[in-house]
Design a protein around this motif. Structure first.
Motif, PDB file in Angstrom:
ATOM      1  N   VAL A  69     -12.130  23.447  81.252  1.00 49.53           N
ATOM      2  CA  VAL A  69     -12.667  24.535  80.267  1.00 49.53           C
ATOM      3  C   VAL A  69     -13.640  23.745  79.457  1.00 49.53           C
ATOM      4  O   VAL A  69     -14.541  24.375  79.090  1.00 49.53           O
ATOM      5  N   LEU A  70     -13.261  22.599  79.115  1.00 50.55           N
ATOM      6  CA  LEU A  70     -14.205  21.788  78.112  1.00 50.55           C
ATOM      7  C   LEU A  70     -15.399  21.453  78.792  1.00 50.55           C
ATOM      8  O   LEU A  70     -16.326  20.826  78.012  1.00 50.55           O
ATOM      9  N   THR A  75     -17.814  25.736  82.360  1.00 54.29           N
ATOM     10  CA  THR A  75     -17.934  26.974  81.374  1.00 54.29           C
ATOM     11  C   THR A  75     -18.954  27.757  82.002  1.00 54.29           C
ATOM     12  O   THR A  75     -18.730  28.855  81.875  1.00 54.29           O
ATOM     13  N   GLU A  76     -19.867  27.171  82.405  1.00 53.72           N
ATOM     14  CA  GLU A  76     -21.173  28.098  82.846  1.00 53.72           C
ATOM     15  C   GLU A  76     -20.958  28.754  84.302  1.00 53.72           C
ATOM     16  O   GLU A  76     -21.060  30.125  84.617  1.00 53.72           O
ATOM     17  N   ARG A  79     -18.600  31.691  83.582  1.00 53.07           N
ATOM     18  CA  ARG A  79     -19.551  32.580  83.328  1.00 53.07           C
ATOM     19  C   ARG A  79     -20.111  33.584  84.145  1.00 53.07           C
ATOM     20  O   ARG A  79     -20.161  34.716  84.269  1.00 53.07           O
ATOM     21  N   GLU A  82     -17.604  35.430  86.120  1.00 54.97           N
ATOM     22  CA  GLU A  82     -16.865  36.692  85.713  1.00 54.97           C
ATOM     23  C   GLU A  82     -18.070  37.636  85.519  1.00 54.97           C
ATOM     24  O   GLU A  82     -17.900  39.133  85.991  1.00 54.97           O
ATOM     25  N   GLU A  83     -19.361  37.442  85.514  1.00 51.97           N
ATOM     26  CA  GLU A  83     -20.457  38.235  85.621  1.00 51.97           C
ATOM     27  C   GLU A  83     -20.596  38.968  86.996  1.00 51.97           C
ATOM     28  O   GLU A  83     -20.705  40.259  87.103  1.00 51.97           O
ATOM     29  N   ARG A  86     -17.474  41.271  87.741  1.00 47.77           N
ATOM     30  CA  ARG A  86     -17.706  42.688  86.955  1.00 47.77           C
ATOM     31  C   ARG A  86     -18.506  43.533  87.697  1.00 47.77           C
ATOM     32  O   ARG A  86     -18.505  44.674  87.691  1.00 47.77           O
ATOM     33  N   SER A  91     -12.068  42.010  87.741  1.00 45.14           N
ATOM     34  CA  SER A  91     -11.812  41.280  86.614  1.00 45.14           C
ATOM     35  C   SER A  91     -11.338  39.907  86.847  1.00 45.14           C
ATOM     36  O   SER A  91     -11.183  39.651  88.157  1.00 45.14           O
ATOM     37  N   VAL A  93      -9.370  36.259  86.035  1.00 46.18           N
ATOM     38  CA  VAL A  93      -8.295  35.696  84.947  1.00 46.18           C
ATOM     39  C   VAL A  93      -8.522  34.092  85.320  1.00 46.18           C
ATOM     40  O   VAL A  93      -8.440  33.639  86.327  1.00 46.18           O
ATOM     41  N   ILE A  94      -9.139  33.509  83.990  1.00 47.61           N
ATOM     42  CA  ILE A  94      -9.052  32.089  84.283  1.00 47.61           C
ATOM     43  C   ILE A  94      -8.137  31.326  84.016  1.00 47.61           C
ATOM     44  O   ILE A  94      -7.590  31.388  82.987  1.00 47.61           O
TER      45      ILE A  94
END
Lengths: 346, 346
Positions: A69-70, A75-76, A79, A82-83, A86, A91, A93-94
């Motif tokens: 995640v770091l 991270t992108e 994102r 998830e978008e 949705r 949903s 779950v990471i």
DNA sequence: CCTCCTCGTGGAATCGATTACATGCACCTG
DNA sequence: CAGGTGCATGTAATCGATTCCACGAGGAGG
């Protein structure tokens, strides 16, 4: 917390009717529907997703196990995943594996226990027994970014070969001949593949890639630091270093600065994965950019296709070289090559 | 997928016995236990967490709603939250609000529907009706980083007042007198609080904080860029800009560079929230560092305390100033003050 | 030897939803 | 007017676990 029974009682109907209203089944009278809706409202009722999942055997949840995640790249990716999820009514779950196979297994197991409908994974290793069993069991799964060879699972990723070739051309054009790479773990496809692409591109220019110029990293900053120090300690240090991800490039920057050396004057640096910060580092870092949001979206569509019974497709998108100043003065605009983007500001 | 019934059949016992073995209830014979374990193994049985949750009314899952996943600060927070939660036997489901109250509500609702045991939130606004209802309904909840005033929920955060004072002292010591701030949304506590701390510190030095020097940002890079341009367009632009988070600082850096100006020669820059990249930006950015991993851990312990019936405690930890070069040459080591850390390399 | 406990075990209720099936009523058609 | 059709609704089974309660066997104590 109000349950469907409370709603049924409040509306003076049976739970079956309430359920029908909630799932808008056609055969419910307008009157009953109105009363149910009123009761739902009055009680602030929300269906219990746990109970619903147990009955329907679907959670409308996707699991995403990422390597770190770091790392801004992941991270992108998370994102955009998830978008898109949705948008499709799922949903996410990471699970963060932190580049550790054991943690990766932990998350896969937990997600499976939770009965997620599908799994998105960027594997940190060559495939644990658990991972293999999961595939064999038929869990809808898609690999993102990295994959496990020999496993029949759709892969969504960027192909960096052309961009790596462009990078080597760029370095060669600037006069660099001794080129080194900080590789990722050999157990990951992105770890070995980027080295291969680099080696192949070097061959086109008749340049060797001696073992001493292949540093073994693990995609984390500390390893980039360590490998770069080893490079700098060589009798004949490389003139340019290509880090196989952005965190190892950060580590390389650390190491170079700690020696009091300067990029690109003393040593050139380039990285795989472009991130907003590279515009503002000292110097701005030349990098290979992946179409990350598109990858995330494509990956979600692939698992969801699989989940909903459509045939999922593997997707490969091209990565592109973004030239900045970390390898030396960029070539004049008229000499620049196809597929080489020149960017200064975002 | 094998269920508890299959295990019971395989072991020649009832489901009750299987359940007892699985939850290691004392009253099971060694023989039965062995047979159950063997059957579990043979079938590769894993308890269905959905069914278990329905029955026990607990999911052993925490919800974490963060303001923006692309912000490295929240990413680091998320990581430490997951780590501590895992250590305590909980999973974490992350929701990314992208600084949008509607998305925040969406995630809170989804998490509640999934019946998470507790909720960690860094609110993007002053409290939606949903959020207030959730608190009133008694859902175990803890605010991290930001909070909603007047709501009786434990808060885990860093206090930046002292560090902001140190920063102003630092800027004043370097001769800067016209100091501006890029604030976050006034609806967030960190948005308004950092302005307050900055204003108070300026007062101690007899410096004003005119309205023109308070730019309204939203914690995202684009707003930092916009506000900085507005600052630079002023008849009397500020000599130093303090961005209330790291992304707006990135935007400010963009804007300054786009004008062909230099930090710190033309304008000084400092940021709230320290991140690894700040060491390598041009120039390295002076920042206020929060003890982020500790905050994440404390937040998890607080919700879990609440969930398991212990009284949860609010926690406030100090933030510290990390001086780099973005405000001008740092003071000689012997003149540096208490609480001011000097860092060059991580 | 009878009674009382304890221990191991199984049966069955339960959590909150969905859904197959049955039922009753109204209406249409020949 | 009898019989069929279709709609609105309710009853009850079900998903996979946990857990209360009952029961039988065996040991201890009087």
């Amino acid at each position: 917390m109000a349950s469907i029974k409370d709603v049924a009682a409040g509306a003076g109907v049976s739970v079956a009717t309430v359920s029908r209203v909630l799932n808008d089944h056609p055969s419910v009278s307008a009157d009953a529907r109105a009363r149910v809706l009123a009761a739902v409202d009055a009680l602030g009722y929300r269906p219990n997703a746990v109970a619903r999942s147990l009955r329907t055997d679907q959670t409308r949840t996707l699991g995403l196990v990422i390597s770190d995640v770091l790392n801004p790249y992941f991270t992108e990716l998370a994102r955009s995943v998830e978008e898109e999820a949705r948008a499709l009514g799922y949903s996410v779950v990471i699970g963060n594996a932190d580049e550790r196979p054991d943690l990766q297994d932990h998350h896969v197991r937990t997600l499976l226990d939770r009965r997620i409908d599908g799994l998105l994974v960027s594997p940190t290793d060559g495939g644990s027994p658990l991972m293999l069993d999961t595939v064999r069991a038929g869990t809808p799964m898609v690999f993102v970014d990295r994959w496990i060879p020999g496993v029949d699972v759709p892969v969504v990723r960027a192909d960096g070969r052309a961009a790596v070739r462009d990078l080597v051309a760029h370095l060669h054009g600037l006069g660099h001949r001794r080129l080194a790479i900080i590789a990722g773990p050999a157990a990951t496809t992105t770890g070995s593949e980027r080295v291969e692409a680099f080696r192949d591109a070097l061959r086109e220019y008749g340049l060797p890639l001696p073992d001493a110029y292949i540093g073994q990293g693990d995609f984390q900053a500390a390893s980039g630091r360590r490998v770069t120090e080893e490079f700098l300690d060589l009798a004949e240090p490389p003139e340019a270093v290509f880090a196989a991800d952005n965190l190892m490039a950060l580590g390389a920057l650390d190491a170079v600065r700690a020696r009091g050396l300067r990029v690109p004057d003393d040593i050139a640096l380039a990285a795989f994965d472009d991130i907003p910060w590279f515009v503002h580092t000292d110097p701005p870092v030349t990098a290979i950019a992946q179409p990350t949001p598109e990858l995330g979206r494509a990956a979600v569509r692939a698992v969801v296709d699989r989940i909903e019974g459509r045939p999922p497709r593997s997707v490969t998108l091209p990565a592109t070289l973004v030239v900045r100043r970390s390898c030396g003065e960029p070539p004049a605009p008229d000499t620049r090559q196809a597929n080489v983007t020149q960017r200064s500001n975002p």
